[in-house]
Design a protein around this motif. Structure first.
Motif, PDB file in Angstrom:
ATOM      1  N   GLU A 371       0.832  -1.192   0.000  1.00  0.00           N
ATOM      2  CA  GLU A 371       0.000   0.000   0.000  1.00  0.00           C
ATOM      3  C   GLU A 371       0.875   1.253   0.000  1.00  0.00           C
ATOM      4  OE1 GLU A 371      -2.274   0.350   3.821  1.00  0.00           O
ATOM      5  OE2 GLU A 371      -1.459  -1.656   4.155  1.00  0.00           O
ATOM      6  N   TYR A 372       0.264   2.342  -0.488  1.00  0.00           N
ATOM      7  CA  TYR A 372       0.971   3.619  -0.613  1.00  0.00           C
ATOM      8  C   TYR A 372       0.097   4.706  -0.010  1.00  0.00           C
ATOM      9  CZ  TYR A 372       3.522   7.506  -2.714  1.00  0.00           C
ATOM     10  OH  TYR A 372       4.254   8.662  -2.920  1.00  0.00           O
ATOM     11  N   ALA A 373       0.669   5.516   0.889  1.00  0.00           N
ATOM     12  CA  ALA A 373      -0.069   6.570   1.584  1.00  0.00           C
ATOM     13  C   ALA A 373       0.065   7.889   0.834  1.00  0.00           C
ATOM     14  CB  ALA A 373       0.462   6.724   3.010  1.00  0.00           C
ATOM     15  N   VAL A 374      -1.075   8.557   0.621  1.00  0.00           N
ATOM     16  CA  VAL A 374      -1.084   9.857  -0.063  1.00  0.00           C
ATOM     17  C   VAL A 374      -2.021  10.796   0.686  1.00  0.00           C
ATOM     18  CG1 VAL A 374      -0.560   8.868  -2.330  1.00  0.00           C
ATOM     19  CG2 VAL A 374      -2.944   9.141  -1.627  1.00  0.00           C
ATOM     20  N   GLU A 375      -1.829  12.094   0.450  1.00  0.00           N
ATOM     21  CA  GLU A 375      -2.738  13.112   0.987  1.00  0.00           C
ATOM     22  C   GLU A 375      -3.585  13.635  -0.163  1.00  0.00           C
ATOM     23  OE1 GLU A 375      -3.171  14.279   4.062  1.00  0.00           O
ATOM     24  OE2 GLU A 375      -1.643  13.010   5.018  1.00  0.00           O
ATOM     25  N   LEU A 376      -4.906  13.512  -0.022  1.00  0.00           N
ATOM     26  CA  LEU A 376      -5.837  13.997  -1.037  1.00  0.00           C
ATOM     27  C   LEU A 376      -7.035  14.622  -0.355  1.00  0.00           C
ATOM     28  CD1 LEU A 376      -5.928  11.001  -3.584  1.00  0.00           C
ATOM     29  CD2 LEU A 376      -4.870  13.236  -3.961  1.00  0.00           C
ATOM     30  N   LEU A 377      -7.436  15.800  -0.844  1.00  0.00           N
ATOM     31  CA  LEU A 377      -8.639  16.467  -0.341  1.00  0.00           C
ATOM     32  C   LEU A 377      -8.586  16.668   1.172  1.00  0.00           C
ATOM     33  CD1 LEU A 377     -11.286  14.470  -2.426  1.00  0.00           C
ATOM     34  CD2 LEU A 377     -10.220  16.669  -2.992  1.00  0.00           C
ATOM     35  N   GLY A 378      -7.373  16.885   1.670  1.00  0.00           N
ATOM     36  CA  GLY A 378      -7.212  17.132   3.090  1.00  0.00           C
ATOM     37  C   GLY A 378      -7.327  15.895   3.967  1.00  0.00           C
ATOM     38  N   ARG A 379      -7.280  14.721   3.351  1.00  0.00           N
ATOM     39  CA  ARG A 379      -7.380  13.474   4.095  1.00  0.00           C
ATOM     40  C   ARG A 379      -6.192  12.566   3.772  1.00  0.00           C
ATOM     41  NH1 ARG A 379     -11.009  14.204   8.167  1.00  0.00           N
ATOM     42  NH2 ARG A 379     -12.964  15.098   7.380  1.00  0.00           N
ATOM     43  N   ALA A 380      -5.893  11.649   4.690  1.00  0.00           N
ATOM     44  CA  ALA A 380      -4.863  10.636   4.439  1.00  0.00           C
ATOM     45  C   ALA A 380      -5.534   9.411   3.820  1.00  0.00           C
ATOM     46  CB  ALA A 380      -4.168  10.259   5.743  1.00  0.00           C
ATOM     47  N   TRP A 381      -4.986   8.949   2.697  1.00  0.00           N
ATOM     48  CA  TRP A 381      -5.536   7.812   1.962  1.00  0.00           C
ATOM     49  C   TRP A 381      -4.467   6.730   1.833  1.00  0.00           C
ATOM     50  CZ3 TRP A 381     -10.528   7.978  -0.444  1.00  0.00           C
ATOM     51  CH2 TRP A 381     -11.176   9.213  -0.351  1.00  0.00           C
ATOM     52  N   ASP A 382      -4.907   5.485   1.819  1.00  0.00           N
ATOM     53  CA  ASP A 382      -4.036   4.346   1.543  1.00  0.00           C
ATOM     54  C   ASP A 382      -4.515   3.682   0.246  1.00  0.00           C
ATOM     55  OD1 ASP A 382      -2.610   4.674   3.957  1.00  0.00           O
ATOM     56  OD2 ASP A 382      -4.139   3.522   5.037  1.00  0.00           O
ATOM     57  N   VAL A 415      -8.767   0.694  -1.308  1.00  0.00           N
ATOM     58  CA  VAL A 415      -8.447   2.025  -0.829  1.00  0.00           C
ATOM     59  C   VAL A 415      -8.943   2.156   0.602  1.00  0.00           C
ATOM     60  CG1 VAL A 415     -10.626   3.005  -1.696  1.00  0.00           C
ATOM     61  CG2 VAL A 415      -8.631   4.493  -1.377  1.00  0.00           C
ATOM     62  N   GLY A 416      -8.221   2.943   1.384  1.00  0.00           N
ATOM     63  CA  GLY A 416      -8.651   3.267   2.735  1.00  0.00           C
ATOM     64  C   GLY A 416      -8.522   4.752   2.965  1.00  0.00           C
ATOM     65  N   VAL A 417      -9.465   5.340   3.694  1.00  0.00           N
ATOM     66  CA  VAL A 417      -9.401   6.761   4.019  1.00  0.00           C
ATOM     67  C   VAL A 417      -9.471   6.906   5.536  1.00  0.00           C
ATOM     68  CG1 VAL A 417     -11.920   7.007   3.711  1.00  0.00           C
ATOM     69  CG2 VAL A 417     -10.437   9.039   3.643  1.00  0.00           C
ATOM     70  N   HIS A 418      -8.602   7.775   6.088  1.00  0.00           N
ATOM     71  CA  HIS A 418      -8.520   8.007   7.525  1.00  0.00           C
ATOM     72  C   HIS A 418      -9.350   9.239   7.887  1.00  0.00           C
ATOM     73  CE1 HIS A 418      -5.144   5.126   8.174  1.00  0.00           C
ATOM     74  NE2 HIS A 418      -4.942   5.383   6.888  1.00  0.00           N
ATOM     75  N   LEU A 419     -10.285   9.048   8.804  1.00  0.00           N
ATOM     76  CA  LEU A 419     -11.151  10.129   9.260  1.00  0.00           C
ATOM     77  C   LEU A 419     -10.999  10.232  10.775  1.00  0.00           C
ATOM     78  CD1 LEU A 419     -14.311   9.055   7.216  1.00  0.00           C
ATOM     79  CD2 LEU A 419     -12.615  10.801   6.583  1.00  0.00           C
ATOM     80  N   GLY A 420      -9.918  10.904  11.218  1.00  0.00           N
ATOM     81  CA  GLY A 420      -9.620  10.940  12.634  1.00  0.00           C
ATOM     82  C   GLY A 420      -9.282   9.535  13.110  1.00  0.00           C
ATOM     83  N   PRO A 421      -9.947   9.056  14.181  1.00  0.00           N
ATOM     84  CA  PRO A 421      -9.653   7.705  14.676  1.00  0.00           C
ATOM     85  C   PRO A 421     -10.289   6.601  13.813  1.00  0.00           C
ATOM     86  CG  PRO A 421     -11.384   8.691  15.997  1.00  0.00           C
ATOM     87  CD  PRO A 421     -10.917   9.770  15.046  1.00  0.00           C
TER      88      PRO A 421
END
Length: 497
Positions: A371-382, A415-421
């Motif tokens: 997996e690769y982590a990126v910042e998109l639309l103000g969120r952290a994505w995997d 894909v995964g998106v991080h929304l706080g916890p």
């Protein structure tokens, strides 16, 4: 906002606890698993032995659960499967006077049949708690991604040609329940162990034959002599366990290994039969329905190495060995099941022990994913992707519609998106299964008969022909990680993701 997040977390905890304490009604599976499981792990192609760092690791490497800290995980995979079979059989001419083969024989190609399975939600429900800086405990329920396959009873108005191998697995419901702990004796080492059990029921419907050519004037595959039987096995409670280790020598490398014990299934069963329409069975009745069933499922050995060449990128390669050679046969021991008043038989004929030959073999597998982590639309994505290649555990001569297992390639992405916890995951995988073919003269699965005490000299085999299968898996999952519950971080890992 923080109060709202805490309330949501408490609600999720209550829901997860209720799910863990309730029967796994939706955790349905039967037969062999068809591909790796879990939304995030499958999106990495199952390469999750060294890189598993959340509750998805409970089915891969229990040592990785230490990295999850206190966490809740709920995910669901929708598994869509389809199989095809064109049966071929050697037809032997029988002398009507002696019941012996005359020597004349030819190969018959029968109508193709299509098998399908209901698209059911196959879940992972798990919770972990960090009880000490070095200890994390967890519990969960999960089920393998496997089809509950069904095939037609008739094709073009005639009895379906695969009926002696399988009609349906509908009603099967199997899942793993487990609990374990992960321990960090040092900053570079994680150890994990779990105890659990395969639980649920297994149900199969199949046709067997009431024809005994050497004693009756009949043909082995004459539909008039078919016995439609249903075998219900359960409750199944078969203990198993798992050990795992994770070594983190530096921020850039992780090495993992895990071993799952075999599963020895010993369970009560019921055997019900609809007796043939042939005149021999006109007055016949079945008395009793109890039986005992036993079979073995494999041990699993997995190893993996994950590299993190840059902070945002993780790539893992893994190997697996599945000890399917333990799965020699399925044994059904009737307990006082009697057929009464079958013409030409004793008044009470005790149904003998029935053995379904399996003769499985050990199988190797390989996985590559990451997996690769990126910042998109103000969120952290995997962003995730992976491939896996698996050998078949079924020797060609024993391939059948009951376990349509051929060499497979699985391609997956997610894909995964991080929304706080919170982390929300989605995945898709397609399983490319190689076509299988069993020459009729090589087929080794015999037609079964509950009215025959000894195996025939020239058994009728029922698994010759061509096979194909494919599957798609769509998954969605949610994980919540409680604040401040992360693992011990090695000093050398400063700046590492």
């Amino acid at each position: 906002m923080q109060k709202l997040t805490n309330r949501a977390a408490l609600l999720a905890a209550a829901l997860a606890a209720g799910a863990l304490l309730s029967p796994p009604r939706d955790a349905r599976a039967a037969g062999l698993y068809f591909t790796d499981r879990g939304v995030r792990p499958l999106s990495r192609g199952g390469a999750y032995i060294a890189g598993g760092d959340d509750l998805g690791a409970i089915a891969y490497n229990p040592a990785g659960v230490y990295e999850a800290g206190s966490q809740l995980l709920v995910d669901v995979g929708l598994f869509a499967w389809r199989g095809e079979h064109t049966r071929q059989a050697i037809v032997r001419q029988i002398d009507p006077n002696t019941g012996e083969p005359t020597g004349a024989r030819f190969v018959q190609t029968m109508d193709a049949v299509t098998g399908s399975a209901p698209v059911l939600p196959i879940p992972t429900l798990a919770a972990s708690f960090k009880v000490h800086d070095r200890w994390v405990v967890w519990g969960g329920v999960w089920a393998p991604y496997a089809p509950i396959s069904s095939y037609p009873e008739q094709v073009k108005g005639e009895p379906a040609p695969q009926r002696y191998a399988l009609l349906s697995l509908e009603g099967s419901a199997l899942a793993f329940l487990g609990a374990g702990a992960a321990y960090a004796p040092s900053r570079a080492l994680r150890l994990g162990a779990s105890l659990g059990a395969l639980v649920g029921t297994f149900n199969s419907r199949v046709a067997v034959s009431g024809c005994v050519p050497e004693r009756m004037f009949c043909a082995p595959e004459d539909p008039e002599w078919d016995i439609h039987s249903e075998l219900g096995v359960g409750p199944i409670v078969a203990p198993t366990g798992q050990l795992g280790a994770l070594w983190i020598p530096s921020p850039r490398w992780r090495v993992g290994a895990a071993f799952q014990l075999p599963v020895w299934v010993r369970a009560p069963a019921t055997f019900r039969a609809r007796l043939p329409a042939a005149p021999v069975f006109e007055r016949a009745t079945q008395q009793g329905e109890d039986a005992d069933v036993s079979f073995e499922l494999p041990y699993l050995l997995r190893v993996g190495v994950e590299a993190r060449p840059v902070e945002a990128l993780r790539v893992e390669i893994g190997l697996g060995l599945e000890g399917w050679s333990l799965h020699e046969d399925i044994r059904v021991e009737p307990d006082g099941v009697v057929l009464r008043d079958v013409a030409g038989f004793p008044e009470e004929f005790r149904v003998p022990r029935v053995v379904f030959p399996r003769r499985f073999q050990n199988a190797l597998s390989a996985r590559l994913g990451g997996e690769y982590a990126v910042e998109l639309l103000g969120r952290a994505w995997d962003l995730r992707a992976g491939l896996s290649v698996e050998e078949s555990a079924v020797p060609e001569a024993y391939l059948s519609v009951l376990t349509l297992d051929t060499p497979r390639l699985t391609a997956a992405a997610g894909v995964g998106v991080h929304l706080g916890p919170w982390r929300v995951d989605a995945s898709y995988a397609h399983v490319f299964a190689a076509d299988g073919r069993v020459r009729p003269e090589d087929a080794r699965i015999p037609q079964l008969s509950p009215v025959r005490a000894n195996p025939p000299r020239s058994p009728v085999t029922i698994n010759g022909g061509a096979y194909s299968a494919r599957a798609n898996v769509v998954g969605l999952g949610v994980a919540y990680t409680f604040e401040g519950s992360g693992p011990i971080r090695p000093a050398a890992r400063a700046g590492a993701r």
